[in-house]
Design a protein around this motif. Structure first.
Motif: not given
Length: 282
Positions: A11-13, A18-20, A80-84
């Motif tokens: 769904a999103s980075p 979170g899943s990882e 990737l998360v912070l860029r998103s």
């Protein structure tokens, strides 16, 4: 039993992160509280990150990698998360900014994002993003990592003098922000010039803009409005704005005189005497 929110990793980075985290924590046979003790945070925070309700920081991610032995996995993911987290319309520019070899920017109201202190960024971003402020600030601070690379981009900033006088976040925040600008004099690949009020009309009166140069790709010009950004490689625009930027540099104070003005504003307006600072010489 705790209510575990099911995540779709695609769904999103943030959801993937979170899943990882949940997958690798469980593989290590650690409860949330136990992992929290290792990385110096609460079990609640671990749970919020695992359910994509909290955006992780880079420091948190580095501690996770050390605790779980994941060889930089989360440190890579967090970028990737912070860029998103950045506004969708701003993300293409942030990606190009991170790849540029040379950045030239004129800022008419605010300190350029790459040079902002965390407190200054928090005050600026808090106006429009109070509900997601921590994530927005973390994303802005993460952009600044390009200046700490082994081969950072050349960064040339022309600031309108108004940016020094606009009191963002209060006197203490501003004095620290100006002190930070002065400390950047020591950076070999970075220059700050101030366009003084007495310059009168100038080539940047239409607003802030940024020019990006690359080794093997066309130059880019970027400008933005309230809720959108515009990036172009149109040769005519590049030519006109390059000339305009050269004129701004010519009309601005020299880097040394700019530092003297920043120090004066810092002392006279914000009541803090700057620490002596000088550019290192070989």
């Amino acid at each position: 039993m705790a209510n575990i929110r099911d995540l779709d990793p695609s769904a999103s980075p943030l959801d993937y992160y979170g899943s990882e985290l949940r997958r690798l924590r469980e593989a290590a046979h650690l409860k949330q509280a136990a992992l929290g003790e290792i990385v110096f945070c609460t079990a609640s925070l671990i749970g919020q990150v695992e359910t994509a309700r909290k955006v992780p920081t880079r420091d948190f991610s580095e501690r996770l990698d050390a605790a779980l032995g994941t060889d930089g996995h989360f440190s890579r993911l967090v970028g990737l998360v912070l860029r998103s987290v950045l506004p969708t319309w701003f993300q293409p520019f942030a990606e190009m900014e991170a790849q540029a070899e040379h950045i030239s920017t004129f800022q008419c109201q605010l300190i350029y994002g790459l040079l902002q202190t965390e407190a200054y960024a928090r005050a600026v971003l808090g106006v429009e993003n109070p509900g997601k402020l921590d994530a927005a600030v973390a994303a802005r601070m993460d952009r600044q990592r390009i200046l700490a690379r082994e081969n950072p981009p050349v960064l040339w900033v022309v600031l309108d003098e108004a940016a020094l006088h606009r009191e963002i976040g209060g006197r203490e925040v501003m004095s620290n922000q100006l002190a930070h600008l002065l400390s950047l004099q020591r950076q070999q690949w970075l220059e700050v010039q101030v366009l003084p009020f007495n310059a009168g009309q100038h080539a940047g009166m239409m607003g802030s803009f940024t020019m990006l140069r690359f080794d093997d790709d066309p130059d880019l010009h970027y400008s933005e409005s309230y809720d959108s950004g515009h990036m172009t490689a149109n040769p005519q625009v590049i030519k006109e704005r390059s000339v305009g930027y050269a004129r701004l540099q010519a009309e601005a104070l020299s880097p040394r005189a700019s530092a003297e003005l920043i120090a004066r504003v810092m002392e006279e307006r914000y009541g803090k005497h700057p620490e002596p600072a000088g550019r290192a010489v070989a």
